[in-house]
Every structure is written in C-alpha cells, then in structure tokens.
Design a protein around this motif. Sequence first.
Motif, PDB file in Angstrom:
ATOM      1  N   ALA A 103       0.897  -1.195   0.076  1.00  0.00           N
ATOM      2  CA  ALA A 103       0.173  -0.100   0.090  1.00  0.00           C
ATOM      3  C   ALA A 103       0.992   1.316  -0.034  1.00  0.00           C
ATOM      4  O   ALA A 103       0.586   2.100  -0.544  1.00  0.00           O
ATOM      5  CB  ALA A 103      -0.773   0.091   1.261  1.00  0.00           C
ATOM      6  N   LEU A 104       2.024   1.155   0.813  1.00  0.00           N
ATOM      7  CA  LEU A 104       2.723   2.356   0.909  1.00  0.00           C
ATOM      8  C   LEU A 104       3.506   2.806  -0.717  1.00  0.00           C
ATOM      9  O   LEU A 104       3.848   3.735  -0.989  1.00  0.00           O
ATOM     10  CB  LEU A 104       3.825   2.238   1.863  1.00  0.00           C
ATOM     11  CG  LEU A 104       3.146   2.212   3.376  1.00  0.00           C
ATOM     12  CD1 LEU A 104       4.370   1.895   4.578  1.00  0.00           C
ATOM     13  CD2 LEU A 104       2.701   3.533   3.759  1.00  0.00           C
ATOM     14  N   THR A 105       4.036   1.560  -1.104  1.00  0.00           N
ATOM     15  CA  THR A 105       4.440   1.699  -2.292  1.00  0.00           C
ATOM     16  C   THR A 105       3.700   2.176  -3.348  1.00  0.00           C
ATOM     17  O   THR A 105       4.102   3.077  -4.238  1.00  0.00           O
ATOM     18  CB  THR A 105       4.957   0.451  -2.911  1.00  0.00           C
ATOM     19  OG1 THR A 105       6.036  -0.307  -1.871  1.00  0.00           O
ATOM     20  CG2 THR A 105       5.720   0.276  -4.224  1.00  0.00           C
ATOM     21  N   THR A 106       2.235   1.700  -3.411  1.00  0.00           N
ATOM     22  CA  THR A 106       1.350   2.185  -4.210  1.00  0.00           C
ATOM     23  C   THR A 106       0.886   3.722  -4.077  1.00  0.00           C
ATOM     24  O   THR A 106       0.710   4.451  -5.115  1.00  0.00           O
ATOM     25  CB  THR A 106       0.112   1.491  -4.242  1.00  0.00           C
ATOM     26  OG1 THR A 106       0.383   0.106  -4.378  1.00  0.00           O
ATOM     27  CG2 THR A 106      -0.865   1.872  -5.134  1.00  0.00           C
ATOM     28  N   ILE A 107       0.939   4.158  -2.859  1.00  0.00           N
ATOM     29  CA  ILE A 107       0.817   5.632  -2.475  1.00  0.00           C
ATOM     30  C   ILE A 107       1.971   6.499  -3.120  1.00  0.00           C
ATOM     31  O   ILE A 107       1.781   7.548  -3.536  1.00  0.00           O
ATOM     32  CB  ILE A 107       0.719   5.739  -1.066  1.00  0.00           C
ATOM     33  CG1 ILE A 107      -0.817   5.299  -0.471  1.00  0.00           C
ATOM     34  CG2 ILE A 107       0.654   7.168  -0.741  1.00  0.00           C
ATOM     35  CD1 ILE A 107      -0.913   5.304   0.978  1.00  0.00           C
ATOM     36  N   PHE A 108       3.167   5.790  -3.285  1.00  0.00           N
ATOM     37  CA  PHE A 108       4.291   6.795  -3.345  1.00  0.00           C
ATOM     38  C   PHE A 108       4.503   6.741  -4.974  1.00  0.00           C
ATOM     39  O   PHE A 108       5.236   7.593  -5.352  1.00  0.00           O
ATOM     40  CB  PHE A 108       5.428   6.480  -2.643  1.00  0.00           C
ATOM     41  CG  PHE A 108       5.776   7.107  -1.465  1.00  0.00           C
ATOM     42  CD1 PHE A 108       6.265   8.210  -1.181  1.00  0.00           C
ATOM     43  CD2 PHE A 108       5.273   6.472  -0.347  1.00  0.00           C
ATOM     44  CE1 PHE A 108       6.420   8.775  -0.042  1.00  0.00           C
ATOM     45  CE2 PHE A 108       5.298   6.972   1.176  1.00  0.00           C
ATOM     46  CZ  PHE A 108       5.878   8.146   1.059  1.00  0.00           C
ATOM     47  N   MET A 109       3.794   5.804  -5.540  1.00  0.00           N
ATOM     48  CA  MET A 109       3.968   5.583  -6.952  1.00  0.00           C
ATOM     49  C   MET A 109       3.522   7.067  -7.790  1.00  0.00           C
ATOM     50  O   MET A 109       4.512   7.460  -8.537  1.00  0.00           O
ATOM     51  CB  MET A 109       3.274   4.439  -7.640  1.00  0.00           C
ATOM     52  CG  MET A 109       3.869   3.134  -7.490  1.00  0.00           C
ATOM     53  SD  MET A 109       2.931   1.844  -7.961  1.00  0.00           S
ATOM     54  CE  MET A 109       2.900   2.311  -9.760  1.00  0.00           C
ATOM     55  N   PRO A 110       2.447   7.572  -7.588  1.00  0.00           N
ATOM     56  CA  PRO A 110       2.076   8.843  -8.258  1.00  0.00           C
ATOM     57  C   PRO A 110       2.743   9.896  -7.882  1.00  0.00           C
ATOM     58  O   PRO A 110       3.347  11.085  -8.717  1.00  0.00           O
ATOM     59  CB  PRO A 110       0.701   9.090  -7.742  1.00  0.00           C
ATOM     60  CG  PRO A 110       0.336   8.326  -6.592  1.00  0.00           C
ATOM     61  CD  PRO A 110       1.275   6.968  -7.082  1.00  0.00           C
ATOM     62  N   LEU A 111       3.303   9.871  -6.591  1.00  0.00           N
ATOM     63  CA  LEU A 111       4.195  11.052  -6.111  1.00  0.00           C
ATOM     64  C   LEU A 111       5.638  10.994  -6.739  1.00  0.00           C
ATOM     65  O   LEU A 111       6.251  11.891  -7.094  1.00  0.00           O
ATOM     66  CB  LEU A 111       4.420  10.778  -4.533  1.00  0.00           C
ATOM     67  CG  LEU A 111       2.899  10.764  -3.685  1.00  0.00           C
ATOM     68  CD1 LEU A 111       3.394  10.991  -2.165  1.00  0.00           C
ATOM     69  CD2 LEU A 111       2.200  11.918  -4.228  1.00  0.00           C
ATOM     70  N   THR A 112       5.950   9.574  -6.848  1.00  0.00           N
ATOM     71  CA  THR A 112       7.281   9.470  -7.718  1.00  0.00           C
ATOM     72  C   THR A 112       7.283  10.058  -9.151  1.00  0.00           C
ATOM     73  O   THR A 112       8.074  10.596  -9.656  1.00  0.00           O
ATOM     74  CB  THR A 112       7.757   8.003  -7.506  1.00  0.00           C
ATOM     75  OG1 THR A 112       7.743   7.643  -6.359  1.00  0.00           O
ATOM     76  CG2 THR A 112       9.134   7.858  -8.203  1.00  0.00           C
TER      77      THR A 112
END
Length: 311
Positions: free
Chosen positions: A256-265
């Motif tokens: 979930a954390l990785t998915t949240i940071f994907m658009p931020l990245t």
Amino acid sequence: MKTRLVRKGVFTLIEDVREAVTPPSDGFYWIDADVDELASLQPLFGLHDLEVEDCLSEEEQRPKLEVHEGHYFIVINSIRFDDEEIFLRALNIFLGRHYIITVTRQKINELRSVKPILLQEQVDQPDVFLYHLIDRVVDNYFLVGDRIETRIDQLEEDILMHTKKSHLEEIINLRSEILWLRKALGPQKELLHALNKRDLKLIDNQLQHYFGDIHENAVKIAEAFDTYRDLIGNLREAYQSSLAGRANEIMRVFTALTTIFMPLTFITGIYGMNVDNLPGAHYRWAAYGLLGLMLVVGIGMFYLFRRKNWL
C-alpha cells in the motif's frame, strides 16, 4: 533411614531396624531408606544383588515387578513438573509379608502425601500400603497432565495474540517432553497390569482387583498424553499460520505504501527532468503547488485504501 511400625495407620518409630526382621504381633513395618543405606538392609531381608544394583544405578530404571520367594521388588516412576520440565524419579519398593521397604534417590512427594490416607483408612497390611502408595503416584500424573494442558492453552493464547520466536522453542521442548513421557508410560501400564492379573501370594486377591482400577487410570493418562501430543502439533501449525499471517500483513502495508508513493514519484520524476518548457515550472509558487498536489494525492489514496480495508 526411618523404620516405623504401622498399626491401623498409626506410626511408631523404631530405633533399631533389626527389630523389623521379626513379624510384629499386629501391623507391619515400613522402612523408608536412601539408596546408600541398602547395604545394611540387604543381609537382614535377603534382598537380591541385582535388585540392590538396580536401586544404586543412576541410569533410568524401567518400571517392573520381580517376584521372589519371600518378597517382591517393584520399580515405579513418580512424576514431577518443575520449571516447565518433566522429571521422572524412580520409587523402588520391596514388599514382604510383614514389611515394606521404600528406597529412593531423591525425595518423593507421594511418600509424604500417603501418610494421612494410611491413618484415615487405618491401614494394617503392607499390601494395602502398597496399593495406596501406587494410587497416589498414578494420580499425580493427572495433576501434571492438567498443568501441561494449561500450559498448552496459555501458549495457544500467546501465539494468537502476539507470536514470538521463543514460542517455537517452547513448543518443541514441550513436545519432546510429552513424547518422552508417553514412551515411559508403556512399561508403567505393564507393571500395573501385572499387579492386577498376575498370581501374587503377598497381595490379597480382593485387593488385586483395585489395582485394575489404577491400571485403567494409567490407560486414561496415556490417552490424555496422546491428546496433548496432537494439541502440540496444532500449536505448531498455529504458530506457522500466525507467522505467515504477520508476513502477509507486513507485505500488504508495504504494498500500500509503495502504491501511494507511485504517483508522487511520477510527479517528481516529470518535474525533475532537465526540460525548460514544463507547464508551470517557472511560476513563483510552482514548488509549493506541486507539494500541495502530492500531499492531496497521498492523503486521498490513503483514505481510499482505508475505506476498502486494505490498510
């Protein structure tokens, strides 16, 4: 060594053990000795050399019954459960027509707890004393079994609430103790069956039927320890399932954390390129606007995951 004249359950201390060689007018003699004191008892009561050797041996003795002309030699294991470890302690018994000799290397609690029973039942014969003593020994297995069952229940609760690596070691140790004890119960049942079915002149025929009841209790104990062995197997499966569940929970959070940071990245990756004509790149408040957008996207995805119970 203590020598007692037992009359209707009442003890009278005898200073000289040689008095016990001659049958009393009524009652019987109970000689409670340590293994080191057997040398003085052997010639008085005609104890066999091999029996004395078994008592002196530091190796674990198999429960058994040996029949001789003037006495019987019985070995039975008393049980203790101290500091989460099971101990078996050999109780060696010489049964004669007018005496009973108990020989131990360590203290046996049953020798102390049987005394009130002798007084209550007004025991006047050594074979009756033998019955009550062995009955106390076997009953103690039920108490240890209850403690083991309580420990298994506590372990199960701890594993379900919060699994630790130390739980696996406890499970393995407890399982090995149960398997070892289950193996030791086999010869004990054979001994009790012999006391019930074998033709024994020094034990009253009617009393032998009562040994059958003790044998049934020993069978129940063996079955109970079979159940404990199965419960330990279930505990190990529960431990492994709990670990797998925790691993899945951790992976779900990381995913979930990785998915949240994907658009931020993705956003930082675009505006981190060395290109001059990016939309809004030269505005005065562009950096703050991007940070705000990233914050809104991150918070929005977090609440979306919470709403779907993914976090």
